[in-house]
Design a protein around this motif. Structure first.
Motif, PDB file in Angstrom:
ATOM      1  N   GLN A  94     -16.561  35.640  -1.363  1.00 22.50           N
ATOM      2  CA  GLN A  94     -17.703  34.954  -2.219  1.00 22.50           C
ATOM      3  C   GLN A  94     -18.806  34.866  -1.286  1.00 22.50           C
ATOM      4  O   GLN A  94     -18.398  34.044  -0.078  1.00 22.50           O
ATOM      5  N   SER A 112     -18.116  37.446  -6.374  1.00 17.55           N
ATOM      6  CA  SER A 112     -17.062  38.351  -5.564  1.00 17.55           C
ATOM      7  C   SER A 112     -17.164  39.537  -6.390  1.00 17.55           C
ATOM      8  O   SER A 112     -17.651  39.707  -7.532  1.00 17.55           O
ATOM      9  N   VAL A 149     -14.734  33.147 -11.923  1.00 12.62           N
ATOM     10  CA  VAL A 149     -14.366  33.650 -10.628  1.00 12.62           C
ATOM     11  C   VAL A 149     -12.964  34.372 -10.861  1.00 12.62           C
ATOM     12  O   VAL A 149     -12.051  33.922 -11.074  1.00 12.62           O
TER      13      VAL A 149
END
Length: 182
Positions: free
Chosen positions: A50, A58, A104
């Motif tokens: 990231q 990411s 994420v």
């Protein structure tokens, strides 16, 4: 004399589709092929890296997001229905977190992401396979806007291209950081 192969920069309709729709879908496939090319040879650790930016995503998170959004637009806007549970099984994480940032997504291989993207693309292609040009251009009247499948395909190409650029930057930053750490 060094001769290189001459490129043929044309659009050819995908086989099995109405001609205009097939051209749009060829462009959509070209968009995906370009995404694959920027990820060739990527180190597994780079997929989950990231960037040190506020809300930096990411590559894995972006690949998951691209697939989820493609399904969202396909079902909600094009098919005018909710995503079935069978499709949602491919998306174990919510698209966004409680702060409205992309969730994420980490710990998955590039192959895992490719498989998800390939399976979602097959669903999209099968939906458009029997579509007429009139239906492709027919407006769907949703609560907040009117939209045609033609525009949806345009949007999905733009969406992926924008995130592909983001992935290229993330990859370059991650690889530069990796080189500086050695």
């Amino acid at each position: 004399m060094n001769e290189t192969a001459r490129k043929n920069l044309t659009i050819k309709a995908l086989d099995g589709f109405e001609s205009t729709i097939g051209c749009y879908l060829w462009e959509l496939d070209d968009t995906r092929a370009r995404t694959w090319r920027i990820l060739e040879g990527i180190a597994p650790a780079v997929i989950d890296w990231q960037p040190p930016l506020a809300n930096g995503n990411s590559i894995g998170t972006l690949l998951y997001h691209i697939a989820a959004i493609e399904m969202d637009w396909l079902y909600n806007e094009v098919m005018e229905t909710k995503l079935p549970d069978k499709v949602w099984e491919n998306f174990p994480y919510p698209v966004r977190d409680s702060k409205d940032h992309l969730t994420v997504v980490a710990g998955l291989s590039l192959d895992d992401h490719f498989k998800r993207l390939d399976s979602t693309r097959q669903l999209l292609l099968s939906t458009f396979n029997s579509m007429t040009l009139d239906d492709f251009r027919r407006l769907r009247h949703l609560e907040r806007y009117d939209v045609s499948p033609e525009w949806v395909i345009h949007h999905l190409m733009q969406h992926e291209a924008e995130h592909r650029g983001e992935m290229a930057v993330v990859r370059a930053l991650a690889e530069r950081e990796s080189l500086n750490a050695t």
